[in-house]
Write an enzyme that holds these catalytic residues in place. Structure first.
Site, short mmCIF file in Angstrom:
data_model
loop_
_atom_site.label_atom_id
_atom_site.label_comp_id
_atom_site.label_asym_id
_atom_site.label_seq_id
_atom_site.Cartn_x
_atom_site.Cartn_y
_atom_site.Cartn_z
N HIS A 144 0.86 -1.20 0.00
CA HIS A 144 0.00 0.00 0.00
C HIS A 144 0.89 1.24 0.00
CE1 HIS A 144 -3.24 2.68 0.46
NE2 HIS A 144 -3.98 2.04 1.33
N ASN B 66 -2.75 6.79 -0.88
CA ASN B 66 -3.77 7.37 0.01
C ASN B 66 -3.25 8.03 1.28
OD1 ASN B 66 -5.60 6.68 -1.87
ND2 ASN B 66 -6.37 4.84 -0.84
N TYR C 245 -0.88 7.23 3.35
CA TYR C 245 -0.35 6.41 4.43
C TYR C 245 1.19 6.46 4.40
CZ TYR C 245 -5.21 5.22 4.92
OH TYR C 245 -6.57 5.33 5.10
C1 8OZ Z 1 -11.40 3.93 3.95
C2 8OZ Z 1 -11.41 3.95 5.33
C3 8OZ Z 1 -10.27 3.61 6.01
C4 8OZ Z 1 -9.11 3.27 5.33
C5 8OZ Z 1 -7.45 3.57 1.99
C6 8OZ Z 1 -7.13 1.84 3.61
O1 8OZ Z 1 -8.02 4.61 1.67
C7 8OZ Z 1 -7.88 2.85 3.21
C8 8OZ Z 1 -9.11 3.24 3.94
C9 8OZ Z 1 -10.26 3.57 3.26
O2 8OZ Z 1 -6.53 3.12 1.33
#
Ligand code: 8OZ
Length: 365
Positions: free
Chosen positions: A176, A179, A181
């Site tokens: 990942h 987004n 993170y």
């Molecule tokens: C929606 C709510 C919480 C986490 C992402 C892992 O956006 C998520 C996520 C999406 O990649």
């Protein structure tokens, strides 16, 4: 019956997908004590196994990597055993499934962290966003900047997560990198103000994402390693002043690592596709593996993009939540079930395993 390139098989590394539809990773917040997958997840993923490839919901590689209530992990024996039941069911139904490896970085809350400590980030800058903890939405906590000496441990947690995923029967893993993170936080200059080897220019900011990708690929094989990126998304308060050269560079390096796919969120995650100018074909042209396109696709747009050879696979998110048999519905041109946002996050079977497939839909009164 509709014919479309969407329904043609695709060779992904050493596996064959029966069609070009991918179920996007979808956070559902239904894990049990110990962040073990809910037994209902066996049914949920099994119901959707006709997709060419399923990607699991984002799954934290460590407790430090968790940012929301009730998301599953891939760092304990119990979690591996829980996921094994999911992969067995998907494989019994002829499907293929990758696990998404996740570290949230600063998008977390002290109540979820080891010893209730601060979440970690490239730099000590709090995100202007909320998370869901203790049954309610709360501001994310003030993070602390990772020490240089902690970086190898972060990479090792992804590597171990990948090994655990394969031990749980997954066909591969998706890093990942999207987004807002941890890996995206390092890559982008709105969140990374470091002055060491992991901050500054593009090469330094991209370093952690690329080192994680390399470690994961060396652990489970590049043919089993994909990555998700979101060059222009504003999700989780992330931004970069010049994303095109940043992601052109990242994708060149990912190509050199022979990753099996890049999974690209085009535009704002779950929102407008045209939020900022970006040349996605530049990424596709730099990468010899598969290009999975995602964000706001419907049957028509998916067809158009596949026919133009602008993508190899198309990932659908919300449509797969409410249509376990999305492949069949697209084939038949059948109507789609509407999704219920109120049951996206948390809860039990309602809005999770109770969306009807066509046969039961047509026999229902
Ligand atoms: C929606 C709510 C919480 C986490 C992402 C892992 O956006 C998520 C996520 C999406 O990649």
């Amino acid at each position: 019956m509709s014919t479309s390139k969407l329904f043609e098989p695709f060779t992904l590394g050493s596996i064959t997908l029966s069609n070009r539809l991918v179920m996007a990773p979808l956070t559902r917040n239904r894990a049990l004590k110990g962040f073990v997958p809910n037994p209902l997840a066996v049914e949920y993923y099994g119901q959707r196994a006709s997709a060419g490839l399923l990607i699991s919901e984002a799954t934290q590689v460590s407790q430090q990597g968790q940012g929301y209530q009730d998301t599953p992990g891939i760092y304990s024996e119990e979690q591996i055993a829980g996921w094994r039941k999911v992969t067995d069911r998907v494989h019994a139904k002829g499907g293929r499934i990758f696990l998404q490896l996740w570290h949230v970085g600063r998008i977390s809350h002290t109540s979820l962290q080891p010893n209730n400590g601060a979440p970690v980030a490239p730099s000590a800058i709090r995100a202007k966003t909320k998370t869901f903890v203790n049954g309610t939405f709360a501001d994310v906590s003030e993070p602390r900047a990772l020490e240089l000496s902690e970086i190898p441990g972060i990479i090792a947690s992804f590597r171990q997560g990948a090994a655990n995923a394969v031990a749980a029967g997954f066909d591969g893993v998706e890093v990942h990198g999207a987004n807002g993170y941890l890996l995206d936080q390092f890559a982008k200059d709105g969140t990374n103000k470091r002055t060491d080897a992991y901050g500054g220019g593009i090469e330094n900011r991209a370093k952690l994402m690329l080192e994680v990708a390399k470690a994961v690929a060396s652990e489970v094989g590049a043919e089993r390693t994909g990555i998700r990126i979101s060059p222009v998304t504003p999700a989780n308060d992330v931004s970069d002043s010049n994303p095109q050269p940043l992601f052109d560079y990242i994708v060149d390096r990912l190509n050199a690592l022979n990753l099996v796919y890049i999974h690209v969120i085009e535009g704002a995650t779950g929102g407008p596709r045209d939020i900022a100018p970006f040349d996605y074909q530049s990424l596709r042209n730099r990468f010899k593996g598969a290009y999975i396109a995602n964000n706001g696709y419907d049957f028509q747009l998916a067809n158009k993009v596949l026919t133009a050879n602008e993508a190899d696979l198309i990932a659908f998110g919300k449509l797969f939540i409410s249509n376990p048999d999305l492949v069949e519905r697209f084939k038949r041109g059948a109507p789609l079930n509407a999704f219920d946002k109120a049951t996206f996050y948390g809860g039990g079977a309602k809005g999770y395993t109770d969306y009807p497939a066509l046969e039961s839909a047509s026999t229902a009164v």
